[in-house]
Write an enzyme that holds these catalytic residues in place. Structure first.
Site, mmCIF file in Angstrom:
data_model
loop_
_atom_site.group_PDB
_atom_site.id
_atom_site.type_symbol
_atom_site.label_atom_id
_atom_site.label_comp_id
_atom_site.label_asym_id
_atom_site.label_seq_id
_atom_site.Cartn_x
_atom_site.Cartn_y
_atom_site.Cartn_z
ATOM 1 C CD GLU A 101 -2.834 0.720 2.579
ATOM 2 O OE1 GLU A 101 -3.162 1.810 3.041
ATOM 3 O OE2 GLU A 101 -3.033 -0.361 3.174
ATOM 4 C CG ASP B 169 -3.726 8.516 8.130
ATOM 5 O OD1 ASP B 169 -3.574 7.313 8.366
ATOM 6 O OD2 ASP B 169 -4.063 8.971 7.014
#
Lengths: 256, 414
Positions: free
Chosen positions: A51, A62
């Site tokens: 990824e 995040d």
């Protein structure tokens, strides 16, 4: 020849008793813009699917590690266009590459052009954490025309009927967020995680990968038998920041 | 996803807007709006949407809200004839005095309504973001009144330039978290508030302070702020026998502007003017004039106009006013601009500060630097349209701006 999204699924599918597949995450061009392709090749060599994070100025799902990585990558001049060009130039990788990006850089690039450029760069699919299923039709249509995956995320808070819809719409794999929270946590996985993952697997015809807060061998032992694979993000980025060998870290996770 | 429409499309969208069809069931105002949020929040957003519709349709909830607006907030706020400014500008100037609402700005209308909704939904904790600190203070006060603990995220830059409001939040029992990530202003504070909410979507209620964010926030905030325009319209008719020729409000995220404008949308004789922060000038990064210079994009949960660079990264902004220092704007404003029902202009930092001092001396009112943008926009309009009746949304008072204003004290003395 199989479609890119089928290659992702094939790389991650695990029979009962087989060890978990690994999906390592790196932020593109971090910690070094010059060594992006080299780092990617090392990490992809140690994983089953890799990824690649497209840095965004406002990564709202995040935690601090990926925020820091994103900010530094943007400052170093990393952009979606740069990533696609670098991947196109680098040629085939040891594992299928999936781009993780917030929606705005993709929207800005234009979905049709994105699908063309991604296919040309050897990208097999996308994960877009701020694009819920209801808003995703235009991007899915553009990607599907090229055989690219749009991976759907499911969470412990997702109700059963919605879970079934998300698993049905997903391509490549189903990304099962293990915790209610942002990436990069270090508070252990919830005790209910295996039951939750079993529930996801029971409705998904695609491989299920667990992510968020996966950083130690004991986490993999806890998840083993309940998922096809795991996504390892912040913990790997921290290893890279510390200048340690990412492939050794990933092997240690798998074999620990 | 288009931002420019044909004449036919504009008039169709305007009539749908006036018929009350926006937002639609997907939270869309024409092409703008929607719900671009992480999967973890989707269920919580659904729950808030359902709870909001039930509450807004419940006469008991409305009675509680109206009662609190009257006896705790102090509504209706006055409409003040600005005699000094009228004389100076050669116009008939009226000020809608949100600076006189409890806690000193329009933000309390929304904070109170949403705090009551949070209570009704059984929230154990309220999360909020703040720029200038007015929404933070309003949320702290409303949560104290309703009896729910609250945490306010505020950019570290804003903590410094709006320090009086930080102290007020603490006094009112809120916890203030200084945000050191990103641009360390309102945008980073919203990012951080979302992260806190993602970690606890079941027990926490996110009390968003502007008409931005994923559906249902742009709608919910508009409904709660429309009290400004409803009162102003009624007061204007009662005092003058007619409607204003034009109405002005400053636009950052756009909550006071949508609140003032919405009840006038059907009055097509009334020109509606939103004034954005022109900052130091027209260069990218020198201002926060999103509608003037932005492109369509997605930030903080909705598709709207956005200040962004050629790669789709969100642009850092500048404004002397913390409350307007934001690269996005509410999706309904994006529609109102695209169909031409509202005109959007901007004024520079200096023009806003000049208007602030003029209002202080002519009216004995210290407006917020945010609200001073509306004053500056109206002053420019009055120069071109002598003798017109102007309604200005004075969205808040300027006490919280003293640390900024004291830097310019020499300019006032000269």
């Amino acid at each position: 020849m199989s479609q890119p999204h089928e290659r992702i699924a094939a790389a991650l599918r695990r029979a009962p008793g087989e060890p978990l597949a690994l999906v390592p995450y790196i932020t593109a061009g971090y910690p070094s813009r010059e060594r992006f392709i080299e780092t990617l090749r090392e990490v992809a060599g140690a994983g089953d699917v890799v990824e690649v994070g497209v840095p965004f100025s406002d990564p709202m799902a995040d935690g601090v590690t990926i925020q820091r990585a994103s900010q530094a990558a943007i400052a170093a001049g990393v952009s979606l266009r740069w990533i696609l060009a670098a991947l196109a130039e680098a040629g085939p990788m040891p594992a299928p590459v999936v781009l993780m990006s917030y929606l705005n850089p993709l929207l800005n690039h234009g979905f049709e052009r994105l699908a063309d450029d991604a296919a040309r760069s050897g990208v097999a699919g996308f994960i877009v954490p701020d694009l819920p299923l209801e808003e995703s039709q235009a991007l899915r249509t553009a990607l599907e025309a090229r055989g690219l995956a749009l991976v759907q995320l499911v969470t412990p808070a997702t109700p059963p009927a919605r879970l079934a819809r998300l698993c049905e719409a997903s391509r490549g794999f189903v990304y099962a967020v293990t915790v209610t929270g942002i990436t990069g946590g270090d508070s252990g996985l919830p005790s209910t995680v295996s039951e939750y993952l079993d529930r996801v697997r029971s409705v998904s015809s695609l491989p299920v990968c667990a992510g968020f807060g996966v950083r130690r061998p004991e986490h993999l032992r806890q998840l083993s038998g309940h998922a096809d694979g795991v996504v390892v993000g912040s913990a790997l980025v921290e290893e890279l920041e510390a200048g340690r060998d990412p492939a050794a870290f990933l092997r240690g996770l798998r074999d620990g | 996803m288009l931002s420019e429409f044909s004449e036919a499309e504009r008039s169709r969208l305007l009539s749908e807007l006036l018929a009350g069809r926006f937002p639609d069931e997907h939270g869309r105002f024409g092409p703008f709006g929607g719900r671009y949020a992480p999967e973890t929040l989707i269920t919580a957003l659904e729950r808030i949407t359902e709870g909001m519709h039930a509450a807004l349709a419940d006469s008991g909830f409305k009675a509680t809200l109206d009662g609190e607006l009257a006896e705790w907030v102090g509504r209706p706020t006055p409409l003040t004839a600005a005699r000094g400014l009228s004389r100076r500008w050669g116009a008939e100037v009226w000020l809608k005095r949100e600076d006189l609402a409890h806690t000193g700005a329009h933000k309390i209308n929304n904070a109170l309504g949403q705090a009551l909704l949070a209570q009704r939904l059984g929230a154990r904790r309220v999360i909020a973001e703040t720029g200038a600190g007015q929404h933070g203070v309003a949320t702290a006060a409303a949560c104290a009144r309703v009896g729910i603990p609250c945490v306010v995220y505020m950019g570290a830059v804003d903590v410094k330039r709006q320090s009086p409001n930080v102290d007020r939040m603490y006094q009112l029992g809120a916890r203030v978290e200084a945000v050191e990530s990103g641009d360390r202003t309102l945008r980073a504070a919203i990012d951080e508030a979302f992260r806190a909410w993602v970690a606890d979507p079941e027990e926490s209620y996110y009390l968003l302070g502007s008409a931005v964010g994923p559906h249902p926030y742009p709608y919910l905030v508009r409904q709660l702020q429309s009290v400004i325009g409803r009162e102003a319209r009624e007061q204007c008719v009662a005092r003058t026998g007619g409607l204003p020729d034009a109405a002005f409000a400053c636009v950052g995220g756009g909550s006071n502007a949508i609140g003032l404008f919405h009840p006038f949308l059907a009055d097509t004789s009334v020109r509606l003017v939103g004034v954005e922060a022109g900052g130091r000038g027209a260069g990218l990064g020198d201002n926060a004039a999103t509608l003037a210079t932005g492109r369509p994009g997605v930030l903080h949960g909705s598709y709207s106009m956005l200040l962004q660079d050629p790669d789709g990264q969100v642009q850092e902004t500048h404004s002397v006013s913390a409350g307007l220092d934001y690269p996005g704007v509410g999706p309904e404003h994006a529609l109102l601009k695209a169909i031409g029902r509202v005109e959007y202009t901007s004024c520079t930092d200096d023009e806003a500060l000049d208007a602030l001092w003029e209002c202080c001396r002519a009216e004995g009112i210290l407006p917020a630097i945010e609200s001073s943008h509306a004053l500056a926009g109206a002053r420019a309009f009055a120069r071109e349209h002598t003798g017109t009746r102007l309604l200005i949304g004075l969205s808040g008072r300027g006490d919280k701006d003293m640390p900024t204003l004291s830097q310019f004290i020499d300019r006032i003395r000269s």
